[in-house]
Design an enzyme around this catalytic site. Sequence first.
Site, PDB file in Angstrom:
ATOM      1  N   HIS A   1       1.306  -3.661  -5.364  1.00  0.00           N
ATOM      2  CA  HIS A   1       0.761  -3.502  -4.019  1.00  0.00           C
ATOM      3  C   HIS A   1       0.407  -2.033  -3.795  1.00  0.00           C
ATOM      4  O   HIS A   1       1.030  -1.138  -4.358  1.00  0.00           O
ATOM      5  CB  HIS A   1       1.792  -3.974  -2.990  1.00  0.00           C
TER       6      HIS A   1
ATOM      7  N   GLU B   1      -7.062  -6.042  -2.930  1.00  0.00           N
ATOM      8  CA  GLU B   1      -6.845  -5.183  -1.761  1.00  0.00           C
ATOM      9  C   GLU B   1      -7.936  -4.107  -1.707  1.00  0.00           C
ATOM     10  O   GLU B   1      -7.870  -3.134  -2.466  1.00  0.00           O
ATOM     11  CB  GLU B   1      -5.519  -4.440  -1.863  1.00  0.00           C
TER      12      GLU B   1
END
Length: 310
Positions: free
Chosen positions: A144, A226
Amino acid sequence: MKTVKYTHNFLHKHMQNLQRGRMKYIFLNLKRFDVTKENGGVNSLSVPENWGAYIATELQSYISKRRDLQENYEFSVFFPEAHIISAAKALSSQKNQENKGLQLGCQSVYHQDVATGGNFGAFTTLRTAKSMKQLGCTWTIIGHSEERKALREIMNLAGATPENITKAIHTILNKEIQQAQNAGLKVLYCIGESQEEVPYRLDVLKNQIEAGLEQIDASSVVLGYEPLWAIGPGKIPPTAEEIASIVKGIKTFCPCPVVYGGGLKKDNAESIGAITELDGGLIALTRFSGDIGFYPEEYAEIVEKYVTGL
């Protein structure tokens, strides 16, 4: 570029999924949403010791009523570590053999682990994959942007060059994925480009994928895209057309399922659900103004909007 290990069975299953309709994934990343508002957080749902159980119970209750969703989606929630035990107990008490239900995940794992005849647990402060598996997790989220940022900050303090930092981060994330798979965890592996990298984004994403998944069995990996340049207050999110084009590009060199990790929310869920190239999305906060926070009933609204877009 280094080679990603795509097994024959995975490629065969991938082609079958393309032909017969793919499994979709709805992920939920609760970050540190357990902190109460009086302590500066966004939790107004429950006292912290019951927070994980409350959310797991509410989401499972919603999912268990929808056989159509159970047949076509995997629902997983990434909890802060402290709440996995109470969430697992809550799900166990609701267990119904006819329902696939909600799966639990942790927020990354350490790049080493215990081993028979080897290290038996000297990992102070560190979260190993096997420890998370035995608590009830089936998923972990690795790579992430916030994890990458934390690793980058440490290496910057050490004076590493940008090139060496990127290489080192990929090495660490690759080892984390290896440990996750060794423990039997499935992986949501996050990738994404910065504003400066947009002109050559596919090269950046390909490097992140091939370095992160080197010698990895990709059959248990889902990619979370992302767009770093679109995340945060005042940022302009990518259009559905942009997302579709990027995901289509990713799938020219990697057959893993891809979900939108830039934030699935009420105002974009339907349009994102209509992107045929995508395989799902990642939810975090459900309310961004007023009484900011995560609310299970609004999670259900987001899922319904996503399904409407299909």
